[in-house]
Design an enzyme around this catalytic site. Structure first.
Site, PDB file in Angstrom:
ATOM      1  N   GLU A 119       5.763   0.136  -0.928  1.00  0.00           N
ATOM      2  CA  GLU A 119       6.590  -0.430   0.142  1.00  0.00           C
ATOM      3  C   GLU A 119       6.843  -1.908  -0.142  1.00  0.00           C
ATOM      4  OE1 GLU A 119       4.729   0.153   3.917  1.00  0.00           O
ATOM      5  OE2 GLU A 119       4.513   2.312   3.658  1.00  0.00           O
ATOM      6  N   LYS A 139       6.956  -5.839   0.621  1.00  0.00           N
ATOM      7  CA  LYS A 139       6.038  -6.699   1.375  1.00  0.00           C
ATOM      8  C   LYS A 139       6.848  -7.746   2.134  1.00  0.00           C
ATOM      9  CE  LYS A 139       1.988  -9.643   1.085  1.00  0.00           C
ATOM     10  NZ  LYS A 139       2.508 -10.519   2.154  1.00  0.00           N
ATOM     11  N   ARG A 146       0.355 -10.595   9.576  1.00  0.00           N
ATOM     12  CA  ARG A 146      -0.244  -9.287   9.849  1.00  0.00           C
ATOM     13  C   ARG A 146      -0.674  -9.232  11.315  1.00  0.00           C
ATOM     14  NH1 ARG A 146      -3.258  -6.448   5.875  1.00  0.00           N
ATOM     15  NH2 ARG A 146      -4.003  -4.457   6.688  1.00  0.00           N
ATOM     16  N   ARG A 191      -4.806 -11.265  11.364  1.00  0.00           N
ATOM     17  CA  ARG A 191      -5.612 -10.808  10.227  1.00  0.00           C
ATOM     18  C   ARG A 191      -7.036 -11.348  10.324  1.00  0.00           C
ATOM     19  NH1 ARG A 191      -6.760 -12.646   5.023  1.00  0.00           N
ATOM     20  NH2 ARG A 191      -5.508 -14.520   5.265  1.00  0.00           N
ATOM     21  N   GLU A 236       3.668  -6.045  10.287  1.00  0.00           N
ATOM     22  CA  GLU A 236       3.914  -7.432   9.904  1.00  0.00           C
ATOM     23  C   GLU A 236       4.972  -8.004  10.828  1.00  0.00           C
ATOM     24  OE1 GLU A 236       2.876 -10.245   6.586  1.00  0.00           O
ATOM     25  OE2 GLU A 236       2.060  -8.326   7.249  1.00  0.00           O
ATOM     26  N   PHE A 284       3.555  -0.405   9.855  1.00  0.00           N
ATOM     27  CA  PHE A 284       3.317   0.397   8.656  1.00  0.00           C
ATOM     28  C   PHE A 284       2.084   1.292   8.725  1.00  0.00           C
ATOM     29  CE2 PHE A 284       1.767  -3.966   7.621  1.00  0.00           C
ATOM     30  CZ  PHE A 284       0.411  -3.701   7.580  1.00  0.00           C
TER      31      PHE A 284
END
Length: 357
Positions: free
Chosen positions: A250, A252, A257, A273, A303, A342
């Site tokens: 995938e 980025k 995050r 994160r 994201e 995701f």
């Protein structure tokens, strides 16, 4: 438990350069303390009073700590500041100032672990007008009751400068040795810690229920799961060695995050994160999830990216302007964002952590 027992262990750890010896010292200690103290000991040994994701801030500056040392030592702040300039460490300053503690100021009784922990939480909860004085007085009362070495460690814990060379993995190793007899069993504790990044819960569960209890630890809505990070390779060919078989690739996104949690009462919480609660910074993401995701409960990862008026991605630096406590509504309009999801980790009372892609 008397706090001095923990101080003695800290002294021993500080003088121990060997990681294996540190684990041995801690594992023997864990084995011999009361179960109800083990969570507190685990937090304090990392220089904390709670897990990272709870975001509990003691909110006390170095100057206030020096003032507390002066109060506890019945001396003036100028002298304490001068000693601090000489030794360059608040902990050593506390130890030096409190070598000859005024007996008239020392309260009766020893400082217990429970009292220390409760008062540190009181310091963190103190807010509003006069709160700095209240924090300083609470800290001074702890320093008066502690030994000079105890005072040294308390001030370091308060300022986040404990630094004994003991990290969370050292504590997990020590817990594995103490309660299962085998260091190799740390892998089970580490797996549980990735799902429940709260060392106090892990330590208490291991002490009370052993590995069986640890293996039952699962996703809990509102408690972040440690986020899986990428591993770098120098060449694409190396990916086949790391991940044999089929892989999915995938793009980025250059964003932040985010792990989104929704509980069965409809409350949505966002974590970064680093497991920080960033819900207040992204009210637009919360609204989008409420509107677009049809589920009673979920944990999802994605994201967040900043976008322009045509929904083209903008730079990470632009997105970082959304990391703020004030003027949030203004920046929601100024810098719109999207959440590119995701991963689905939990859905309606069912963990999907071990479900295939």
């Amino acid at each position: 438990m008397d706090f001095q027992k923990l101080v003695d262990i800290y002294e021993e750890l500080e003088q121990t350069p060997s990681g294996n010896k540190m684990r041995e010292i801690l594992s023997i200690f864990f084995k011999n303390v009361e179960v109800e103290d083990i969570a507190v000991i685990s937090y304090l040994t990392l220089g904390q009073i709670a897990s990272d994701y709870e975001d509990i801030n003691l909110g006390i500056a170095e100057k206030s700590v020096l003032k507390a040392i002066a109060t506890a030592g019945a001396t003036d702040l100028t002298r304490v500041t001068k000693i601090m300039q000489e030794v360059g460490d608040v902990g050593l300053t506390a130890e030096k100032v409190l070598q000859k503690k005024p007996t008239t100021l020392v309260p009766l009784g020893k400082l217990t672990l429970k009292e220390l922990f409760e008062k540190l939480h009181k310091i963190s909860e103190s807010s509003g007008s006069g709160s700095q004085d209240q924090k300083t007085n609470l800290l001074a009362s702890l320093l008066q009751k502690a030994s000079q070495k105890g005072a040294m460690y308390i001030t370091r814990i308060v300022l986040g400068t404990l630094r004994m060379g003991v990290g969370d993995m050292t504590v997990l190793d020590s817990l594995a040795i103490a309660f299962s007899g085998e260091k190799k069993n740390k892998e089970f504790l580490e797996q549980a810690y990735n799902i429940c990044p709260d060392l106090g819960i892990i330590a208490e569960t291991m002490a009370k229920e052993g590995l069986k209890g640890i293996q039952k630890i699962d996703v809990h809505i509102g408690r972040p799961i440690k986020m899986m990070l990428a591993q770098r390779v120098k060449a694409i060919e190396e990916i086949k060695e790391k991940i044999p078989g089929e892989v999915t690739v995938e793009g980025k996104y250059d964003g932040e995050r985010v792990q989104a949690h929704k509980n069965n009462k409809g409350k949505i919480t966002l974590f970064s994160r680093r497991l920080e609660n960033i819900t207040a910074q992204f009210p637009d993401i919360v609204k989008a999830l409420e509107k677009q995701v049809n589920a009673d409960e979920f944990v999802m990862e994605g994201e967040v990216i900043a976008i322009d008026e045509k929904e083209n991605p903008l730079s990470f630096q632009t997105l970082m302007q959304r990391r703020r406590k004030y003027d949030v509504a203004e920046y929601v309009e100024k810098i719109p964002v999207q959440l590119k999801l995701f991963d689905l980790l939990y859905l309606n009372e069912k963990s999907l952590l071990h479900t295939s892609y």
